[in-house]
Design a protein around this motif. Structure first.
Motif, PDB file in Angstrom:
ATOM      1  N   ASN A 136      30.394 -46.389  20.413  1.00 21.89           N
ATOM      2  CA  ASN A 136      30.449 -47.515  20.843  1.00 21.89           C
ATOM      3  C   ASN A 136      30.178 -47.404  21.770  1.00 21.89           C
ATOM      4  OD1 ASN A 136      33.656 -47.603  18.532  1.00 21.89           O
ATOM      5  ND2 ASN A 136      32.259 -48.747  18.032  1.00 21.89           N
ATOM      6  N   TYR A 158      17.221 -47.067  19.620  1.00 23.81           N
ATOM      7  CA  TYR A 158      17.226 -48.326  18.526  1.00 23.81           C
ATOM      8  C   TYR A 158      16.606 -48.813  19.923  1.00 23.81           C
ATOM      9  CZ  TYR A 158      19.478 -53.259  18.340  1.00 23.81           C
ATOM     10  OH  TYR A 158      19.120 -54.163  17.598  1.00 23.81           O
ATOM     11  N   THR A 170      17.389 -52.874  12.575  1.00 27.81           N
ATOM     12  CA  THR A 170      18.794 -52.159  13.151  1.00 27.81           C
ATOM     13  C   THR A 170      19.437 -50.414  12.344  1.00 27.81           C
ATOM     14  OG1 THR A 170      19.950 -52.766  10.594  1.00 27.81           O
ATOM     15  CG2 THR A 170      20.212 -54.318  12.660  1.00 27.81           C
ATOM     16  N   GLU A 178      22.830 -46.303  12.183  1.00 29.65           N
ATOM     17  CA  GLU A 178      22.592 -47.950  12.336  1.00 29.65           C
ATOM     18  C   GLU A 178      23.468 -48.386  12.825  1.00 29.65           C
ATOM     19  OE1 GLU A 178      24.288 -49.183   8.527  1.00 29.65           O
ATOM     20  OE2 GLU A 178      23.437 -50.722   8.369  1.00 29.65           O
ATOM     21  N   LYS A 184      25.630 -51.592  14.741  1.00 29.70           N
ATOM     22  CA  LYS A 184      26.155 -52.684  14.059  1.00 29.70           C
ATOM     23  C   LYS A 184      26.867 -53.651  15.760  1.00 29.70           C
ATOM     24  CE  LYS A 184      26.962 -50.502   9.709  1.00 29.70           C
ATOM     25  NZ  LYS A 184      28.631 -50.284   8.828  1.00 29.70           N
ATOM     26  N   LYS A 185      25.802 -54.885  15.972  1.00 30.77           N
ATOM     27  CA  LYS A 185      26.847 -55.598  16.912  1.00 30.77           C
ATOM     28  C   LYS A 185      27.257 -56.271  16.710  1.00 30.77           C
ATOM     29  CE  LYS A 185      24.587 -59.210  19.600  1.00 30.77           C
ATOM     30  NZ  LYS A 185      23.795 -60.249  20.024  1.00 30.77           N
ATOM     31  N   SER A 186      28.267 -56.842  15.422  1.00 34.24           N
ATOM     32  CA  SER A 186      29.305 -56.627  15.257  1.00 34.24           C
ATOM     33  C   SER A 186      30.894 -56.088  15.611  1.00 34.24           C
ATOM     34  CB  SER A 186      29.500 -58.046  13.774  1.00 34.24           C
ATOM     35  OG  SER A 186      29.328 -56.428  13.241  1.00 34.24           O
ATOM     36  N   GLU A 187      30.690 -54.690  15.387  1.00 32.34           N
ATOM     37  CA  GLU A 187      31.073 -53.808  15.202  1.00 32.34           C
ATOM     38  C   GLU A 187      30.940 -53.028  16.440  1.00 32.34           C
ATOM     39  OE1 GLU A 187      31.966 -52.787  11.074  1.00 32.34           O
ATOM     40  OE2 GLU A 187      31.691 -51.283  11.886  1.00 32.34           O
ATOM     41  N   THR A 188      29.935 -53.087  17.243  1.00 28.56           N
ATOM     42  CA  THR A 188      29.584 -52.963  19.069  1.00 28.56           C
ATOM     43  C   THR A 188      29.306 -50.843  18.588  1.00 28.56           C
ATOM     44  OG1 THR A 188      31.722 -52.328  19.743  1.00 28.56           O
ATOM     45  CG2 THR A 188      30.003 -54.438  20.414  1.00 28.56           C
ATOM     46  N   SER A 189      28.847 -51.012  17.411  1.00 24.54           N
ATOM     47  CA  SER A 189      28.703 -49.433  16.989  1.00 24.54           C
ATOM     48  C   SER A 189      27.666 -49.291  17.155  1.00 24.54           C
ATOM     49  CB  SER A 189      29.869 -48.827  15.980  1.00 24.54           C
ATOM     50  OG  SER A 189      28.844 -49.949  14.479  1.00 24.54           O
TER      51      SER A 189
END
Lengths: 115, 114
Positions: free
Chosen positions: A24, A50, A55, A66, A68-73
């Motif tokens: 994260n 990245y 993505t 991968e 994942k912006k919404s999960e900051t992962s």
């Protein structure tokens, strides 16, 4: 400010089973994200990066990650572990804002592969 | 094309001694960095340089000095070594051209201070 948290300090998998190394991040700007691998007593080698294009990022040796912006992962995966994958893996973030030449490293995840 | 090289690979010092670590890159990169790696800590930035003749402090600069007299070389100095400086030191270089800061690393120098 930017930071990286690698959620596991040690992961152990059996040869031929999937690998998941979790990361994260936090960043004030649009980040660039990297995974580096370090084999014992060696330097660091870039696995993948990245850069705000696709993505799902594919790297060397069958690894992918991968974003994942919404999960900051930015989790690292591989479908089937090989003995040669045993190493330490570092998740790294670099922001696109001021001071973007600086990288922030996670503390590392040591991957063990059991035969 | 050797990439990033570091000299020496191993060194043992006594407390209070001084030494210089040399980093060289043949990729014509503008940016160079010195990190230290300690168990469970990841890599921490000591000093960096954004061009010949320029240096700046990173996260853990105390006890270290650096110089970048030539574009291809970046020197890390310890004036009076302490046991807390026992670590593995990595040099890296990169070339920012509007893209991500992909850094290329040397093989490391393992330093022990007794």
């Amino acid at each position: 400010a930017q930071s990286v948290t690698q959620l596991d300090s040690h992961v152990s998998v059996s040869e031929g089973t999937p690998v998941l190394l979790r990361c994260n991040y936090s960043s004030s700007y649009s980040p660039s994200l990297f995974w580096y691998v370090q084999h014992p007593n060696k330097g660091l080698q870039l696995l993948l990066k990245y850069t705000s294009a696709a993505t799902l990022v594919k790297g060397i040796n069958g690894f992918e990650a991968e974003f994942k912006k919404s999960e900051t992962s930015f989790h690292l995966t591989k479908p089937s572990a090989h003995m040669s994958d045993a190493a330490e893996y570092f998740c790294v973030v670099s922001s696109s804002g001021a001071g973007s030449y600086q990288l922030t490293f996670g503390k590392g995840t040591k991957l063990s592969v059991i035969p | 094309n050797a990439g990033v090289t570091q000299t020496p690979k191993f060194r043992v010092l006594k407390t209070g001694q001084s030494m210089t670590l040399l980093c060289a890159q043949d990729m014509n990169h503008e940016y160079m960095y010195w990190y230290r790696q300690d168990p469970g800590m990841g890599l921490r930035l000591i000093h960096y340089s954004v061009g010949e003749g320029t240096t700046a402090k990173g996260e853990v600069p105390d006890g270290y000095n650096v110089s970048r007299l030539k574009k291809q070389n970046f020197l890390l100095g310890l004036e009076s070594a302490a046991p807390s400086q026992t670590s593995v030191y990595f040099c890296a270089s990169s070339q920012l051209l509007g893209g991500p800061n992909e850094q290329f690393f040397g093989p490391g120098t393992r330093l022990t201070v007794l």
